[in-house]
Design a protein around this motif. Sequence first.
Motif, short mmCIF file in Angstrom:
data_model
loop_
_atom_site.label_atom_id
_atom_site.label_comp_id
_atom_site.label_asym_id
_atom_site.label_seq_id
_atom_site.Cartn_x
_atom_site.Cartn_y
_atom_site.Cartn_z
N SER A 77 0.20 12.60 8.09
CA SER A 77 -0.91 13.55 8.00
C SER A 77 -2.14 12.93 7.32
CB SER A 77 -0.49 14.83 7.26
OG SER A 77 -0.34 14.58 5.88
N LEU A 78 -1.90 11.94 6.44
CA LEU A 78 -2.99 11.24 5.77
C LEU A 78 -3.52 10.06 6.59
CD1 LEU A 78 -1.53 11.16 2.16
CD2 LEU A 78 -3.40 12.60 2.99
N ARG A 79 -2.82 9.78 7.70
CA ARG A 79 -3.17 8.66 8.59
C ARG A 79 -3.14 7.33 7.85
NH1 ARG A 79 -7.09 12.60 11.01
NH2 ARG A 79 -6.15 13.12 13.01
N ILE A 80 -2.05 7.13 7.09
CA ILE A 80 -1.86 5.86 6.39
C ILE A 80 -0.51 5.27 6.79
CG2 ILE A 80 -3.34 6.50 4.44
CD1 ILE A 80 -0.79 7.04 2.81
N PRO A 81 -0.37 3.95 6.73
CA PRO A 81 0.92 3.33 7.04
C PRO A 81 1.96 3.71 6.00
CG PRO A 81 -0.81 1.66 6.82
CD PRO A 81 -1.39 2.97 6.43
N VAL A 82 3.22 3.78 6.43
CA VAL A 82 4.31 4.11 5.51
C VAL A 82 5.42 3.09 5.70
CG1 VAL A 82 5.33 5.79 7.11
CG2 VAL A 82 5.86 5.92 4.68
N TYR A 83 5.97 2.61 4.57
CA TYR A 83 7.01 1.58 4.59
C TYR A 83 8.17 2.00 3.70
CZ TYR A 83 2.91 -1.03 6.11
OH TYR A 83 1.78 -1.43 6.76
N ASP A 84 9.34 1.47 3.99
CA ASP A 84 10.52 1.69 3.16
C ASP A 84 10.57 0.55 2.14
OD1 ASP A 84 13.06 1.83 2.05
OD2 ASP A 84 14.03 2.35 3.94
N VAL A 85 10.46 0.88 0.86
CA VAL A 85 10.39 -0.14 -0.18
C VAL A 85 11.68 -0.95 -0.26
CG1 VAL A 85 11.18 1.15 -2.20
CG2 VAL A 85 9.39 -0.53 -2.45
N GLN A 86 12.81 -0.38 0.14
CA GLN A 86 14.07 -1.12 0.11
C GLN A 86 14.11 -2.22 1.18
OE1 GLN A 86 16.85 2.28 0.25
NE2 GLN A 86 17.71 1.37 -1.60
N VAL A 87 13.32 -2.04 2.22
CA VAL A 87 13.28 -3.03 3.30
C VAL A 87 12.16 -4.04 3.06
CG1 VAL A 87 12.87 -3.35 5.77
CG2 VAL A 87 14.24 -1.41 4.98
N LEU A 88 10.99 -3.56 2.72
CA LEU A 88 9.80 -4.40 2.63
C LEU A 88 9.48 -4.87 1.21
CD1 LEU A 88 7.70 -5.46 4.59
CD2 LEU A 88 6.29 -3.50 4.03
N GLY A 89 9.89 -4.11 0.20
CA GLY A 89 9.49 -4.43 -1.17
C GLY A 89 8.09 -3.91 -1.44
N TYR A 90 7.60 -4.19 -2.67
CA TYR A 90 6.26 -3.76 -3.06
C TYR A 90 5.25 -4.85 -2.70
CZ TYR A 90 8.75 -0.27 -5.77
OH TYR A 90 9.56 0.75 -6.15
N PRO A 91 4.01 -4.46 -2.41
CA PRO A 91 3.01 -5.47 -2.05
C PRO A 91 2.57 -6.28 -3.27
CG PRO A 91 2.00 -3.30 -2.13
CD PRO A 91 3.48 -3.10 -2.32
N ARG A 92 2.24 -7.53 -3.04
CA ARG A 92 1.81 -8.43 -4.11
C ARG A 92 0.58 -7.89 -4.84
NH1 ARG A 92 3.52 -12.43 -7.38
NH2 ARG A 92 1.65 -13.15 -8.40
N ARG A 93 -0.33 -7.26 -4.11
CA ARG A 93 -1.56 -6.77 -4.73
C ARG A 93 -1.29 -5.72 -5.81
NH1 ARG A 93 -1.23 -4.29 0.16
NH2 ARG A 93 -1.58 -2.04 0.21
N MET A 94 -0.16 -5.04 -5.71
CA MET A 94 0.23 -4.05 -6.74
C MET A 94 0.55 -4.77 -8.05
SD MET A 94 3.24 -1.30 -6.19
CE MET A 94 3.98 -0.42 -7.53
N ARG A 95 1.32 -5.84 -7.97
CA ARG A 95 1.66 -6.62 -9.17
C ARG A 95 0.42 -7.31 -9.73
NH1 ARG A 95 5.85 -7.33 -5.67
NH2 ARG A 95 5.12 -9.34 -4.91
N ASP A 96 -0.45 -7.81 -8.86
CA ASP A 96 -1.68 -8.44 -9.31
C ASP A 96 -2.57 -7.45 -10.05
OD1 ASP A 96 -0.80 -10.79 -8.15
OD2 ASP A 96 -2.09 -10.61 -6.38
N TYR A 97 -2.65 -6.22 -9.55
CA TYR A 97 -3.44 -5.18 -10.20
C TYR A 97 -2.90 -4.90 -11.60
CZ TYR A 97 -5.59 -0.66 -11.12
OH TYR A 97 -6.29 0.37 -11.70
N ASP A 98 -1.58 -4.76 -11.71
CA ASP A 98 -0.97 -4.52 -13.02
C ASP A 98 -1.28 -5.66 -13.99
OD1 ASP A 98 0.05 -2.07 -12.31
OD2 ASP A 98 2.08 -2.80 -11.93
N ALA A 99 -1.22 -6.90 -13.51
CA ALA A 99 -1.52 -8.05 -14.36
C ALA A 99 -2.98 -8.02 -14.82
CB ALA A 99 -1.22 -9.35 -13.61
N ARG A 100 -3.90 -7.69 -13.93
CA ARG A 100 -5.32 -7.59 -14.31
C ARG A 100 -5.53 -6.50 -15.35
NH1 ARG A 100 -5.98 -7.86 -8.74
NH2 ARG A 100 -6.58 -5.67 -8.63
#
Length: 116
Positions: A77-100
Amino acid sequence: MGLWDRVRPRPGAGPRRASAEDTEYLRAWTAARVGVEAYVEPRTMVTETTVVLVAQDGEWTRRRVNGPAAARKLAHSLRIPVYDVQVLGYPRRMRDYDARQRVLRDRDRRRDLGGP
């Protein structure tokens, strides 16, 4: 109240289910950011299914949803991609954001203490 009454779960008690406020928060958060993707996290003993929304810059948020199907329906409904974290894992940019953010917090903390 006995000792076991404090540690034994009440009948019907369990992880909190998602609320309308959770869903509205996710909708507003997505509308305010660019390039948002949804990552569905499985139910655990402590929490119901959750969805992590990750923006293009790595900023992220997490809220409960009423199951994987509800997460996928919301993402659709939001027209955004959806992934299963158990299959794909979290994106690198998420960890990079936390580090920043950690670096910025540490710098602000040092500044507040009168350091360089």
